[in-house]
Scaffold this motif. Structure first.
Motif, PDB file in Angstrom:
ATOM      1  N   LEU A  84      10.909 -17.110  -8.403  1.00 30.93           N
ATOM      2  CA  LEU A  84      11.023 -18.336  -9.193  1.00 30.93           C
ATOM      3  C   LEU A  84      10.250 -18.239 -10.504  1.00 30.93           C
ATOM      4  N   GLN A  85       9.272 -17.346 -10.521  1.00 30.80           N
ATOM      5  CA  GLN A  85       8.453 -17.144 -11.719  1.00 30.80           C
ATOM      6  C   GLN A  85       7.891 -15.737 -11.648  1.00 30.80           C
ATOM      7  N   GLY A  86       7.812 -15.064 -12.780  1.00 33.77           N
ATOM      8  CA  GLY A  86       7.218 -13.727 -12.822  1.00 33.77           C
ATOM      9  C   GLY A  86       8.248 -12.633 -12.630  1.00 33.77           C
ATOM     10  N   GLU A  87       7.754 -11.461 -12.203  1.00 32.92           N
ATOM     11  CA  GLU A  87       8.599 -10.281 -12.031  1.00 32.92           C
ATOM     12  C   GLU A  87       8.075  -9.432 -10.889  1.00 32.92           C
ATOM     13  N   ALA A  88       8.987  -8.657 -10.294  1.00 31.09           N
ATOM     14  CA  ALA A  88       8.612  -7.740  -9.220  1.00 31.09           C
ATOM     15  C   ALA A  88       9.626  -6.613  -9.156  1.00 31.09           C
ATOM     16  N   ILE A  89       9.193  -5.502  -8.585  1.00 32.03           N
ATOM     17  CA  ILE A  89      10.094  -4.394  -8.293  1.00 32.03           C
ATOM     18  C   ILE A  89       9.998  -4.106  -6.803  1.00 32.03           C
ATOM     19  N   LEU A  90      11.152  -4.137  -6.132  1.00 30.95           N
ATOM     20  CA  LEU A  90      11.245  -3.774  -4.722  1.00 30.95           C
ATOM     21  C   LEU A  90      11.924  -2.415  -4.625  1.00 30.95           C
ATOM     22  N   VAL A  91      11.461  -1.603  -3.692  1.00 32.08           N
ATOM     23  CA  VAL A  91      12.035  -0.280  -3.466  1.00 32.08           C
ATOM     24  C   VAL A  91      12.531  -0.234  -2.031  1.00 32.08           C
TER      25      VAL A  91
ATOM     26  N   ALA B  17       0.844  -1.194   0.000  1.00 30.37           N
ATOM     27  CA  ALA B  17       0.000   0.000   0.000  1.00 30.37           C
ATOM     28  C   ALA B  17       0.882   1.248   0.000  1.00 30.37           C
ATOM     29  N   THR B  18       0.420   2.284  -0.666  1.00 30.18           N
ATOM     30  CA  THR B  18       1.177   3.535  -0.732  1.00 30.18           C
ATOM     31  C   THR B  18       1.545   3.996   0.672  1.00 30.18           C
ATOM     32  N   GLY B  19       2.827   4.263   0.863  1.00 25.03           N
ATOM     33  CA  GLY B  19       3.301   4.740   2.155  1.00 25.03           C
ATOM     34  C   GLY B  19       3.640   3.651   3.150  1.00 25.03           C
ATOM     35  N   ASP B  20       3.297   2.386   2.854  1.00 20.46           N
ATOM     36  CA  ASP B  20       3.619   1.275   3.754  1.00 20.46           C
ATOM     37  C   ASP B  20       5.012   0.738   3.456  1.00 20.46           C
TER      38      ASP B  20
ATOM     39  N   LEU C 107      17.636 -11.952  -3.578  1.00 19.96           N
ATOM     40  CA  LEU C 107      18.055 -10.749  -2.867  1.00 19.96           C
ATOM     41  C   LEU C 107      18.054 -11.031  -1.376  1.00 19.96           C
ATOM     42  N   PHE C 108      19.071 -10.534  -0.677  1.00 20.48           N
ATOM     43  CA  PHE C 108      19.128 -10.603   0.779  1.00 20.48           C
ATOM     44  C   PHE C 108      18.714  -9.244   1.328  1.00 20.48           C
ATOM     45  N   ILE C 109      17.784  -9.249   2.273  1.00 19.65           N
ATOM     46  CA  ILE C 109      17.312  -8.023   2.908  1.00 19.65           C
ATOM     47  C   ILE C 109      17.618  -8.130   4.402  1.00 19.65           C
ATOM     48  N   ALA C 110      18.554  -7.335   4.859  1.00 22.03           N
ATOM     49  CA  ALA C 110      18.943  -7.372   6.268  1.00 22.03           C
ATOM     50  C   ALA C 110      17.820  -6.827   7.151  1.00 22.03           C
ATOM     51  N   ALA C 111      17.824  -7.253   8.390  1.00 16.61           N
ATOM     52  CA  ALA C 111      16.837  -6.780   9.363  1.00 16.61           C
ATOM     53  C   ALA C 111      16.822  -5.254   9.403  1.00 16.61           C
ATOM     54  N   HIS C 112      15.648  -4.699   9.516  1.00 14.49           N
ATOM     55  CA  HIS C 112      15.395  -3.260   9.645  1.00 14.49           C
ATOM     56  C   HIS C 112      15.783  -2.433   8.418  1.00 14.49           C
ATOM     57  N   VAL C 113      15.988  -3.084   7.286  1.00 12.50           N
ATOM     58  CA  VAL C 113      16.154  -2.338   6.031  1.00 12.50           C
ATOM     59  C   VAL C 113      14.748  -2.123   5.480  1.00 12.50           C
ATOM     60  N   LYS C 114      14.309  -0.876   5.485  1.00  6.33           N
ATOM     61  CA  LYS C 114      12.938  -0.580   5.049  1.00  6.33           C
ATOM     62  C   LYS C 114      12.811  -0.791   3.552  1.00  6.33           C
ATOM     63  N   HIS C 115      11.734  -1.528   3.183  1.00  9.91           N
ATOM     64  CA  HIS C 115      11.504  -1.846   1.780  1.00  9.91           C
ATOM     65  C   HIS C 115      10.009  -2.040   1.547  1.00  9.91           C
ATOM     66  N   ARG C 116       9.653  -2.006   0.271  1.00 11.50           N
ATOM     67  CA  ARG C 116       8.259  -2.234  -0.109  1.00 11.50           C
ATOM     68  C   ARG C 116       8.218  -2.885  -1.478  1.00 11.50           C
ATOM     69  N   VAL C 117       7.130  -3.566  -1.758  1.00 16.36           N
ATOM     70  CA  VAL C 117       6.902  -4.127  -3.090  1.00 16.36           C
ATOM     71  C   VAL C 117       6.211  -3.042  -3.896  1.00 16.36           C
ATOM     72  N   GLU C 118       6.905  -2.513  -4.879  1.00 15.44           N
ATOM     73  CA  GLU C 118       6.376  -1.431  -5.710  1.00 15.44           C
ATOM     74  C   GLU C 118       5.441  -1.956  -6.790  1.00 15.44           C
ATOM     75  N   TRP C 119       5.767  -3.145  -7.317  1.00 15.91           N
ATOM     76  CA  TRP C 119       5.019  -3.670  -8.468  1.00 15.91           C
ATOM     77  C   TRP C 119       5.266  -5.164  -8.617  1.00 15.91           C
ATOM     78  N   THR C 120       4.232  -5.895  -9.008  1.00 13.48           N
ATOM     79  CA  THR C 120       4.373  -7.269  -9.493  1.00 13.48           C
ATOM     80  C   THR C 120       3.527  -7.391 -10.757  1.00 13.48           C
ATOM     81  N   ALA C 121       3.933  -8.285 -11.624  1.00 12.23           N
ATOM     82  CA  ALA C 121       3.232  -8.474 -12.896  1.00 12.23           C
ATOM     83  C   ALA C 121       1.760  -8.796 -12.644  1.00 12.23           C
ATOM     84  N   SER C 122       0.883  -8.185 -13.403  1.00 13.08           N
ATOM     85  CA  SER C 122      -0.550  -8.440 -13.236  1.00 13.08           C
ATOM     86  C   SER C 122      -1.063  -9.491 -14.218  1.00 13.08           C
TER      87      SER C 122
ATOM     88  N   ALA D 225      15.552   1.269  -6.796  1.00 15.52           N
ATOM     89  CA  ALA D 225      14.632   0.148  -6.961  1.00 15.52           C
ATOM     90  C   ALA D 225      15.377  -1.040  -7.565  1.00 15.52           C
ATOM     91  N   VAL D 226      14.908  -2.237  -7.216  1.00 19.55           N
ATOM     92  CA  VAL D 226      15.503  -3.466  -7.734  1.00 19.55           C
ATOM     93  C   VAL D 226      14.431  -4.226  -8.501  1.00 19.55           C
TER      94      VAL D 226
END
Length: 100
Positions: free
Chosen positions: A52-59, A36-39, A74-89, A65-66
């Motif tokens: 494993l399948q599909g696509e996504a963008i993490l911010v 959600a926006t802002g989350d 991708l490895f995401i360390a504890a307390h690294v703020k991130h969000r899912v910006e997009w996944t294929a629809s 963005a990745v």
């Protein structure tokens, strides 16, 4: 891992495959879902994810963005703020997530 995917996915599907108290393995299925926006996720534990399948963008708040495609991880360390910006629809994005 690639079967028994719900036809109707009003929200992202998360299924715990293993939880032994030290780490948790999940299958996540996204179909056009995003945070959600802002989350922002700010987890107290490390997370390793692989698409494993599909696509996504993490911010991330502290970097660019990745864009992840099938086979990317991708490895995401504890307390690294991130969000899912997009996944294929138009296709399911299947994630393997290890939390620990």
């Amino acid at each position: 891992f690639f079967s028994a995917i719900p036809e109707n996915l009003p929200e992202e599907s998360k299924e715990i495959l293993l939880d032994n108290g030290k780490f948790r393995i999940e299958r996540i299925v996204s179909r056009g879902h995003a945070s959600a926006t802002g989350d922002w996720y700010d987890q107290a534990w490390d997370e390793w994810v692989m698409v494993l399948q599909g696509e996504a963008i993490l911010v991330f708040t502290d970097s660019e963005a990745v864009h992840l495609q099938a086979g990317d991880y991708l490895f995401i360390a504890a307390h690294v703020k991130h969000r899912v910006e997009w996944t294929a629809s138009d296709a399911d994005t299947l994630w393997l997530a290890v939390h620990g």
